[in-house]
Scaffold this motif. Sequence first.
Motif, PDB file in Angstrom:
ATOM      1  N   ARG A 299      -4.749   1.915  -7.682  1.00 42.74           N
ATOM      2  CA  ARG A 299      -5.433   1.316  -6.526  1.00 42.74           C
ATOM      3  C   ARG A 299      -5.821   2.400  -5.525  1.00 42.74           C
ATOM      4  N   ARG A 300      -4.937   3.372  -5.308  1.00 40.60           N
ATOM      5  CA  ARG A 300      -5.243   4.464  -4.362  1.00 40.60           C
ATOM      6  C   ARG A 300      -6.450   5.263  -4.843  1.00 40.60           C
ATOM      7  N   GLU A 301      -6.508   5.524  -6.149  1.00 38.57           N
ATOM      8  CA  GLU A 301      -7.583   6.355  -6.696  1.00 38.57           C
ATOM      9  C   GLU A 301      -8.928   5.646  -6.688  1.00 38.57           C
ATOM     10  N   GLN A 302      -8.915   4.319  -6.554  1.00 41.56           N
ATOM     11  CA  GLN A 302     -10.178   3.572  -6.534  1.00 41.56           C
ATOM     12  C   GLN A 302     -10.791   3.489  -5.138  1.00 41.56           C
ATOM     13  N   LEU A 303     -10.040   3.830  -4.118  1.00 38.46           N
ATOM     14  CA  LEU A 303     -10.549   3.756  -2.747  1.00 38.46           C
ATOM     15  C   LEU A 303     -11.194   5.067  -2.314  1.00 38.46           C
ATOM     16  N   ARG A 304     -12.166   4.961  -1.434  1.00 40.62           N
ATOM     17  CA  ARG A 304     -12.796   6.119  -0.817  1.00 40.62           C
ATOM     18  C   ARG A 304     -12.499   6.096   0.680  1.00 40.62           C
ATOM     19  N   PRO A 305     -12.545   7.232   1.342  1.00 47.97           N
ATOM     20  CA  PRO A 305     -12.247   7.244   2.787  1.00 47.97           C
ATOM     21  C   PRO A 305     -13.067   6.230   3.575  1.00 47.97           C
TER      22      PRO A 305
ATOM     23  N   ALA B 115       2.381  -3.846   4.202  1.00 46.18           N
ATOM     24  CA  ALA B 115       1.677  -2.693   4.776  1.00 46.18           C
ATOM     25  C   ALA B 115       0.906  -1.941   3.696  1.00 46.18           C
ATOM     26  N   LEU B 116       1.501  -1.775   2.526  1.00 44.63           N
ATOM     27  CA  LEU B 116       0.814  -1.102   1.425  1.00 44.63           C
ATOM     28  C   LEU B 116      -0.390  -1.921   0.948  1.00 44.63           C
ATOM     29  N   ALA B 117      -0.204  -3.237   0.864  1.00 43.33           N
ATOM     30  CA  ALA B 117      -1.314  -4.102   0.432  1.00 43.33           C
ATOM     31  C   ALA B 117      -2.482  -4.005   1.404  1.00 43.33           C
ATOM     32  N   GLU B 118      -2.177  -3.945   2.686  1.00 49.25           N
ATOM     33  CA  GLU B 118      -3.234  -3.809   3.684  1.00 49.25           C
ATOM     34  C   GLU B 118      -3.887  -2.430   3.599  1.00 49.25           C
ATOM     35  N   ALA B 119      -3.076  -1.398   3.457  1.00 40.17           N
ATOM     36  CA  ALA B 119      -3.612  -0.038   3.387  1.00 40.17           C
ATOM     37  C   ALA B 119      -4.506   0.155   2.177  1.00 40.17           C
ATOM     38  N   LEU B 120      -4.152  -0.466   1.062  1.00 36.44           N
ATOM     39  CA  LEU B 120      -4.904  -0.299  -0.181  1.00 36.44           C
ATOM     40  C   LEU B 120      -5.984  -1.362  -0.358  1.00 36.44           C
ATOM     41  N   ARG B 121      -6.145  -2.208   0.654  1.00 35.04           N
ATOM     42  CA  ARG B 121      -7.190  -3.246   0.654  1.00 35.04           C
ATOM     43  C   ARG B 121      -7.083  -4.141  -0.603  1.00 35.04           C
ATOM     44  N   LEU B 122      -5.860  -4.564  -0.918  1.00 36.50           N
ATOM     45  CA  LEU B 122      -5.649  -5.374  -2.114  1.00 36.50           C
ATOM     46  C   LEU B 122      -6.183  -6.787  -1.910  1.00 36.50           C
TER      47      LEU B 122
END
Length: 278
Positions: free
Chosen positions: A17-23, A74-81
Amino acid sequence: MSTVDQSRELAAFLRTRREQLRPGDVELPARRAHRRTPGLRREEVAELAGVSVDYVIRLEQGRGLRPSPEVLEALAEALRLSEDERLYLFDLARQRPTARPGHEKPDHDEAGPLARLALDLSPLPCMVVNHRFDILAWNPEMAGLMLDFGALPPNQRNSVWLCILHPGLRDFFCDRERTIRECIADLRAHWAARPDDKGLSDLVAELTSGSEEFARLWAMRDVRVHARGQKRLRHATEGPLTVQYEALAPLHAPGQRLVVYRAADPDSQRVLDAIAGA
């Protein structure tokens, strides 16, 4: 004993999930745009989630941590799940709310009243599946549309297995890759929710070893429960048609779904009518 290595799977899921997000997806400043690896950095996820970088590293290394519900949120929000991905995250961490003792509902593997309902809904093609996607019951219209489920060995009477491994259905789904992606995303959600289900883990193992296509898409760790949608199909004798489907989850039979197909247009209705009258 759990058949799913949840620490390892949690680590892999967070990493993908982290690798799929862009800044830009999380409104980080452009000055952080130069990077050698895809996606967000661990320190960026840590900053967004309000945890330490070391904690994120240990989670992604699968060191057996069990994050609290607050950290998971918090992780779900940060990773836009998505909501389905969020529930999957909680399942992997064994933090999904459970029923009060004495109020748990059994997960039935027999269709019971749903089998009668599937017959009553004729001429709409219907089938009943459980959380493993085993086909528990069906009506003649669904068998006429897909194939004669009753002629199959019980271990092959599974909608995901048929979609991926049955040679007679390779051309049945016009959007084959999209259909398989959706099946796998749905299957993964159920797999995480039932880590002790050996039958479900055995199915995943069989599909992984028997299909490079499944193995490739399973490794992407997409998660989404599909309750409704549209499919383009190709019947062996009647030709192409488009159906809309609904997957209805009854309260009295948790883990089961009644899948109902309806024609999406007049031409498709004529195809279904021809199949029902055959």
